[in-house]
Write an enzyme that holds these catalytic residues in place. Structure first.
Site, short mmCIF file in Angstrom:
data_model
loop_
_atom_site.label_atom_id
_atom_site.label_comp_id
_atom_site.label_asym_id
_atom_site.label_seq_id
_atom_site.Cartn_x
_atom_site.Cartn_y
_atom_site.Cartn_z
CB THR A 297 0.01 -0.67 -2.91
OG1 THR A 297 1.37 -1.05 -2.80
CG2 THR A 297 -0.52 -1.12 -4.25
CG HIS A 473 4.68 3.17 -1.59
ND1 HIS A 473 5.64 2.38 -1.00
CD2 HIS A 473 3.66 2.34 -1.92
CE1 HIS A 473 5.21 1.13 -0.96
NE2 HIS A 473 4.01 1.07 -1.52
C1 GP9 Z 1 -0.10 -6.12 -1.87
C2 GP9 Z 1 0.78 -5.09 -2.48
C3 GP9 Z 1 1.58 -4.33 -1.45
O1 GP9 Z 1 -1.00 -6.73 -2.73
O2 GP9 Z 1 0.12 -4.32 -3.39
O3 GP9 Z 1 0.92 -3.29 -0.86
P1 GP9 Z 1 1.69 -2.21 0.06
O4 GP9 Z 1 2.16 -2.93 1.29
O5 GP9 Z 1 2.85 -1.68 -0.71
O6 GP9 Z 1 0.68 -1.17 0.32
MN MN Z 2 3.30 -0.66 -2.54
#
Ligand code: GP9
Ligand code: MN
Length: 639
Positions: A297, A473
């Protein structure tokens, strides 16, 4: 027995137990670590031990009272570390970092409030020091006490062994804990505040040494590249969204294969399907790929807002949280007077967001603490998407217009779980719980989004806003190929796996018709696209992507590992495929040239981050963001 448990060892053991006790007490009283399940409870219970045993244990090699002095001094340093973190946490809801220490603004805010956040019970954090000093003074036996070196070595080794056990159980519970550094809270929860401090210190030292040898000369090759790679705007699109609010919606783990997919004869995401077919004037890019690495993310956010790539290892948001950025929100603010905000139903320290958003120049950050986090609203990592979107409407309305808002969903995240009452689609039937649940949470996300669109219309925000939707993603990794083969009805070859990295990108511009756009692109291309829609030429900024609407747009989509996709070719390691047919073809001059260009592009982008090169990039019309001017949450100044 008496010989073994010498005075020296009992002094040491007492010190260890006291440090453990106060550290554990601080977990219960001071920090909100989100401990879930027995493994985490046990780790929390034992994690103060390893560091304490090793460090205090070194004192066992020293003779007589010197040993006690060592133990007391180390205890004093640990007390300082613990108490500094407690104070910092009371103020900022976060743990202290070396980067924070350098950032005077942060601590400056705290200084006049220090006494007001001290509490009477704080005495417990110093009591052990007092006891140990008193014992040292009062007990002459300590002076003469001796411990064999091999016992001392055994104690230190036991501490190291304990650390390894602690770390391996932690890594089992949370894979890649140290390589990805999701959240400081996690490191403290799993490894304790002392190990965390060492870890943070190592990271800070690495970052500092990379920066120290950089100079403005390093920027020259970067600027040469971005200048020659620049794609000039198409007049038809340049400035057509000038001054409009931008509402950007991050669809967690959403992959393109879900669009129009039917499960048990039903559409999985009926609303997004409509959007993909041009409803609500949505322009849909069906050949858009995510380019994230370990930072997931956070990488997506970094790329979308800065048009630079994530790092080959780790997460730039965490390791490069103190860099200079020339971000989309900052440019929009300086050129067109935009305010900016992030809205997300997780706590602000995840991915170091509270620090990086200040570097990026986000005016507001509505994190979990701004939302109703009661139990029925939560699932998996945090707030459910439906209450998230509902509660976000008044927050959006509170923003000064024009605004740029970045909303991040959360429910459609691995391991894709949902409360029964929220499920409106039956799960898949592959027998792989990740893949089967993926459809159900995707449907939930789709419904949340539909509701959000309705609410946006009701609130009056819809008409005058650009809406950007993107999948950050993949949600299904290659570990689930067997089930995915069943889902897609085809073999998942390496080529197919790359094709599966498509995520949707949709852009709605008020007054413009929707429809499907087959242009190839990736997350680094979004910032130049949005700038040009605003009528801001991206020519002078260090952008590694190009405007998706430009006739000169570069349709080569680099992936973080050096592979790439173009409408013609797909490179995977050393093998080239025809993108249209998936058939293997011989590498040729063009594919080799593309390979060189992609690795140069990634390398230059890495240098920008590793060496913090944008600090040398002086632009007439851009003032570097001063993170000390941004305050989120409880921090003073955020009234
Ligand atoms: C957590 C969320 C998830 O705040 O944005 O992050 P990711 O695990 O998909 O990198
Ligand atoms: Mn994510």
């Amino acid at each position: 027995m008496k010989k073994i448990i010498s005075h020296k060892l009992s002094f040491f053991l007492l010190a260890v137990v006291l440090v453990w006790a106060k550290t554990y007490a601080s977990y219960l009283v001071e920090f909100n670590l989100g401990v879930k399940g027995l493994t985490q409870q046990i780790l929390l219970f034992i994690n103060p031990f390893s560091f304490t045993i090793v460090l205090l244990g070194l004192g066992l090699f020293l003779k007589g009272r010197r040993s006690a002095v060592w133990i007391i001094s180390i205890n004093a340093v640990m007390t300082f570390v613990l108490y500094a973190n407690i104070m910092f946490y009371r103020f900022f809801d976060d743990f202290l970092t070396f980067a924070n220490l350098k950032q005077a603004g942060n601590l400056g805010n705290m200084s006049d409030g220090v006494f007001s956040i001290m509490a009477p019970h704080d005495i417990i954090y110093f009591l052990d020091l007092v006891i140990l000093i008193a014992l040292c003074v009062k007990r002459p036996q300590l002076k003469a006490s001796q411990l064999k070196k091999r016992w001392a070595a055994a104690v230190v080794l036991a501490g190291i062994l304990l650390f390894y056990i602690n770390l391996s159980v932690a890594e089992k519970d949370r894979p890649e804990l140290l390589t990805r550094t999701f959240d400081r809270n996690y490191i403290v929860k799993y490894l304790g505040p002392y190990n965390y401090t060492i870890y943070d210190g190592i990271q800070a030292a690495q970052t500092a040494s990379q920066k120290a040898y950089a100079s403005s000369d390093d920027l020259t090759s970067v600027v040469n590249f971005t200048n020659s790679h620049y794609a000039k705007p198409d007049k038809k699109y340049f400035g057509i969204a000038k001054g409009k609010n931008i509402i950007k919606i991050h669809l967690e783990s959403f992959q393109t294969f879900l669009i129009d997919y039917k499960l048990h004869g039903k559409e999985v995401t009926p609303f997004l399907n409509k959007l993909a077919h041009g409803s609500h004037d949505m322009k849909y890019f069906d050949n858009f790929f995510h380019q994230t690495g370990q930072g997931k993310t956070a990488d997506a956010e970094l790329m979308m807002d800065n048009s630079v790539f994530g790092l080959p290892e780790g997460t730039a948001f965490v390791t490069k949280g103190q860099n200079t950025y020339q971000s989309l929100p900052a440019i929009l603010n300086q050129k067109e007077g935009y305010t900016s905000a992030v809205l997300h139903g997780d706590y602000k320290s995840f991915w170091n967001r509270d620090q990086v958003y200040k570097q990026i120049g986000y005016d507001k950050f509505f994190d979990a603490s701004s939302y109703d986090m009661s139990e029925e609203n939560l699932v998996n990592l945090g707030l459910k998407d439906k209450p998230f979107f509902k509660e976000s409407i008044p927050m959006l309305k509170s923003l000064k217009k024009p605004f740029y808002a970045h909303l991040m969903t959360l429910t459609h995240h691995y391991p894709f779980i949902l409360d029964e009452k929220d499920a409106t689609l039956e799960k898949g039937t592959t027998g792989d719980s990740t893949v089967d649940g993926y459809f159900q949470t995707a449907r939930y996300l789709d419904e949340s989004l539909e509701q959000f669109f309705k609410d946006l219309k009701k609130s009056g925000l819809y008409d005058d806003s650009v809406i950007v939707i993107y999948g950050d993603h993949n949600g299904i990794s290659e570990n689930h190929n067997r089930a995915m083969e069943e889902v897609l009805g085809k073999e998942i070859t390496p080529y197919q796996n790359v094709m599966n990295q498509r995520v949707p990108l949709m852009i709605r511009i008020p007054g413009q018709k929707g429809g499907v756009n087959h242009t190839y692109g990736g997350e680094v291309d979004v910032m130049p696209t949005l700038l040009h829609l605003q009528g801001i030429d991206n020519k002078n900024y260090v952008n590694f992507g190009t405007d998706l609407f430009s006739k000169e747009h570069d349709e080569t989509v680099p992936f973080r590992n050096g592979n790439y996709v173009t409408p013609k070719y797909t490179l995977i390691d050393t093998t080239v495929y025809d993108t249209k047919t998936g058939k293997e073809i011989k590498p040729n001059k063009e594919t080799e040239k593309l390979k060189t260009q992609v690795s140069e592009q990634l390398d230059l982008s890495d240098q920008v981050l590793y060496k913090d090169l944008l600090r040398f990039h002086k632009l007439k019309d851009f003032t570097p963001v001063d993170p000390a001017k941004y305050f989120y949450g409880k921090e003073k100044g955020n009234e």
